[in-house]
Design a protein around this motif. Sequence first.
Motif, PDB file in Angstrom:
ATOM      1  N   UNK A  44       0.841  -1.171  -0.155  1.00 33.67           N
ATOM      2  CA  UNK A  44       0.232   0.106   0.163  1.00 33.67           C
ATOM      3  C   UNK A  44       0.894   1.400   0.115  1.00 33.67           C
ATOM      4  N   UNK A  45       0.683   2.076  -0.839  1.00 28.97           N
ATOM      5  CA  UNK A  45       1.428   3.441  -1.152  1.00 28.97           C
ATOM      6  C   UNK A  45       0.445   4.489  -0.677  1.00 28.97           C
ATOM      7  N   UNK A  46       0.605   5.132   0.308  1.00 27.08           N
ATOM      8  CA  UNK A  46      -0.147   6.136   0.650  1.00 27.08           C
ATOM      9  C   UNK A  46      -0.028   7.540   0.058  1.00 27.08           C
ATOM     10  N   UNK A  47      -0.525   8.279  -0.616  1.00 26.33           N
ATOM     11  CA  UNK A  47       0.105   9.337  -1.344  1.00 26.33           C
ATOM     12  C   UNK A  47      -0.471  10.814  -0.613  1.00 26.33           C
ATOM     13  N   UNK A  64       4.236   8.216   0.568  1.00 27.44           N
ATOM     14  CA  UNK A  64       5.024   9.011  -0.416  1.00 27.44           C
ATOM     15  C   UNK A  64       4.198  10.281  -0.921  1.00 27.44           C
ATOM     16  N   UNK A  65       4.275  11.217  -0.572  1.00 31.66           N
ATOM     17  CA  UNK A  65       3.309  12.309  -0.880  1.00 31.66           C
ATOM     18  C   UNK A  65       3.085  12.525  -2.424  1.00 31.66           C
ATOM     19  N   UNK A  66       2.007  12.979  -2.890  1.00 29.28           N
ATOM     20  CA  UNK A  66       1.788  13.084  -4.408  1.00 29.28           C
ATOM     21  C   UNK A  66       2.858  14.325  -4.671  1.00 29.28           C
ATOM     22  N   UNK A  67       2.952  15.342  -3.772  1.00 31.38           N
ATOM     23  CA  UNK A  67       3.954  16.495  -3.803  1.00 31.38           C
ATOM     24  C   UNK A  67       5.280  16.062  -4.178  1.00 31.38           C
ATOM     25  N   UNK A  85      -1.981   2.132  -4.961  1.00 33.94           N
ATOM     26  CA  UNK A  85      -1.926   3.725  -4.538  1.00 33.94           C
ATOM     27  C   UNK A  85      -3.469   4.160  -3.935  1.00 33.94           C
ATOM     28  N   UNK A  86      -3.363   4.756  -2.682  1.00 33.40           N
ATOM     29  CA  UNK A  86      -4.484   5.358  -2.142  1.00 33.40           C
ATOM     30  C   UNK A  86      -4.163   6.869  -1.681  1.00 33.40           C
ATOM     31  N   UNK A  87      -5.374   7.435  -1.527  1.00 34.69           N
ATOM     32  CA  UNK A  87      -5.143   8.891  -0.985  1.00 34.69           C
ATOM     33  C   UNK A  87      -6.219   9.025   0.153  1.00 34.69           C
ATOM     34  N   UNK A  88      -6.792  10.232   0.177  1.00 38.45           N
ATOM     35  CA  UNK A  88      -7.920  10.608   1.029  1.00 38.45           C
ATOM     36  C   UNK A  88      -9.353   9.989   0.231  1.00 38.45           C
ATOM     37  N   UNK A  89      -9.465  10.641  -0.758  1.00 36.18           N
ATOM     38  CA  UNK A  89     -10.819  10.417  -1.404  1.00 36.18           C
ATOM     39  C   UNK A  89     -10.667   9.759  -2.982  1.00 36.18           C
ATOM     40  N   UNK A  90      -9.373   9.528  -3.585  1.00 36.99           N
ATOM     41  CA  UNK A  90      -9.356   8.966  -4.711  1.00 36.99           C
ATOM     42  C   UNK A  90      -8.836   9.743  -5.926  1.00 36.99           C
ATOM     43  N   UNK A  91      -8.881  11.090  -5.732  1.00 41.50           N
ATOM     44  CA  UNK A  91      -8.243  11.927  -6.657  1.00 41.50           C
ATOM     45  C   UNK A  91      -6.746  12.092  -6.546  1.00 41.50           C
TER      46      UNK A  91
END
Length: 122
Positions: A44-47, A64-67, A85-91
Amino acid sequence: MKKWLFAMMALFILALAACSNEEESYETIALNEVEEKMNEGYVVLDVREPNEFAEGHIPSAQNKPLSALQQEDFSELSKEEKYIVICRSGNRSQTASDILTTAGYDVVNVSEGMSSWTGDIE
C-alpha cells in the motif's frame, strides 16, 4: 451543402477523439479489494501528505506524498514491488498512479480513499 456538413461532422468527431482520455495503463480497484491485493503481495502506497498519513493509515502502508512524486522523488520506491495507490478520496491517487505508471512502476489505483476506509488503521 453536403460537403460542408460532412466536413463539420468530421471536425466534430476529431475534436471528440482529441478530448477523450487515453486508456489508463493501470487497473483501478474498489476500496473493498485492497486487502485482496495486499494478500497478493502488493504494497500500500499512501500518497497523502505526512500529517494526513500520521492521523491514520493502513497498517504497513508506505507514505510517499503526491507532492514528492510530482517532483520526481521516487526514493524508497522499488520497481520490483507492486503498489496499491491510495489517498484521502481517490483524486490524488489517480494523479499519482499516472505519474508512477509513466515512470515504470506497477500500480493499481484505489477509486475511493482513506475517508471511506473501515478496516484497521495505525
